[in-house]
Design an enzyme around this catalytic site. Sequence first.
Site, short mmCIF file in Angstrom:
data_model
loop_
_atom_site.label_atom_id
_atom_site.label_comp_id
_atom_site.label_asym_id
_atom_site.label_seq_id
_atom_site.Cartn_x
_atom_site.Cartn_y
_atom_site.Cartn_z
N LYS A 70 0.83 -1.19 0.00
CA LYS A 70 0.00 0.00 0.00
C LYS A 70 0.87 1.25 0.00
O LYS A 70 0.45 2.32 -0.43
CB LYS A 70 -0.88 0.03 1.25
N ILE A 137 9.64 2.78 -0.56
CA ILE A 137 10.89 2.73 0.20
C ILE A 137 11.66 1.45 -0.08
O ILE A 137 11.10 0.37 -0.17
CB ILE A 137 10.58 2.91 1.71
N ASP A 139 15.12 -0.53 1.30
CA ASP A 139 16.25 -0.52 2.25
C ASP A 139 17.29 -1.58 1.90
O ASP A 139 18.19 -1.31 1.12
CB ASP A 139 15.83 -0.51 3.72
N THR A 140 17.18 -2.78 2.43
CA THR A 140 18.19 -3.79 2.07
C THR A 140 18.02 -4.25 0.63
O THR A 140 18.93 -4.82 0.04
CB THR A 140 18.06 -5.04 2.96
N THR A 143 13.22 -7.24 -0.56
CA THR A 143 11.88 -7.28 -1.15
C THR A 143 11.94 -6.96 -2.64
O THR A 143 11.33 -7.64 -3.45
CB THR A 143 10.97 -6.24 -0.45
N LYS A 167 16.92 3.87 1.97
CA LYS A 167 17.52 3.99 3.30
C LYS A 167 18.98 3.61 3.31
O LYS A 167 19.35 2.59 2.72
CB LYS A 167 16.79 3.06 4.27
N PHE A 188 12.91 4.79 11.01
CA PHE A 188 11.59 4.36 10.57
C PHE A 188 10.74 5.60 10.35
O PHE A 188 10.52 6.37 11.27
CB PHE A 188 10.95 3.43 11.60
N VAL A 189 10.29 5.80 9.13
CA VAL A 189 9.52 7.00 8.81
C VAL A 189 8.09 6.63 8.42
O VAL A 189 7.82 5.51 8.00
CB VAL A 189 10.18 7.80 7.67
N ASP A 195 3.22 3.55 6.36
CA ASP A 195 2.49 3.28 7.59
C ASP A 195 3.36 2.69 8.68
O ASP A 195 4.47 2.21 8.44
CB ASP A 195 1.35 2.29 7.31
#
Length: 224
Positions: A70, A137, A139-140, A143, A167, A188-189, A195
Amino acid sequence: MDTAVIKGPIVIPDDWPGYSLELFSYPEHYHEDIDSVYIPHGVIMNRVERLARYVMDDFGDSIVVLCVLKGGYKFCVDLVEFIKVLGRNSNKYLETRVEFIRLKSYLNDQSTEELQIIGSRDLSFLRGKSVLIVEAIVDTGKTMKALLKHVETFEPKMVKVAGLLVKRVPNMAEDLTDYVGFEIPNHFVVGYALDYNEYFRDLNHICVISKIGKMKYKQEQSNG
Ligand code: HPA
Ligand code: MG
């Protein structure tokens, strides 16, 4: 002369404190739950407009935007809107189809092990198409790597990734993301559709969640 295009990202340094909440308007119900306005909505919008131009320059005449739900929905809506406006103003229209995929890998502020693709697993409409994955977003990159692998099995002509935020984490996945809005420290934003357990999607600015906010909206791990 070499006129390399600087595509960014905008790099937000580790010591950036954000703006004091009093300087902006935001939903009153979150006043204890966020520490600062980290990236104001207006700045996000200007950056998304810039990214839309890069996309226009790189893609031919048609594009399939694959929005990762989402968290990606606001970025996707605004990006597609700017692509349309740029088309109107330059007479170079990019025929845009928008599709959605839903992934889930977070509980509270922690990444869980497996990637779940919820909703449309069958992406055969991507075959032969120029695809732009739109994700809020990265990061690593775990995903994103899994998603790219899945997308590639449908043999698109080309795949690029737009990430509003990347990130700075150890083993950061820099080269996965072709269009990056902002590189941020490992906080964590929330906000702008990002969310924390489904809260804060109704906040327009990107903000850092407070200790109180983390406690208030915490959820226990469930097996359901
Ligand atoms: N905020 C919200 N969702 C997320 C984040 C974040 O910082 N990182 C990964 N998913
Ligand atoms: Mg989430």
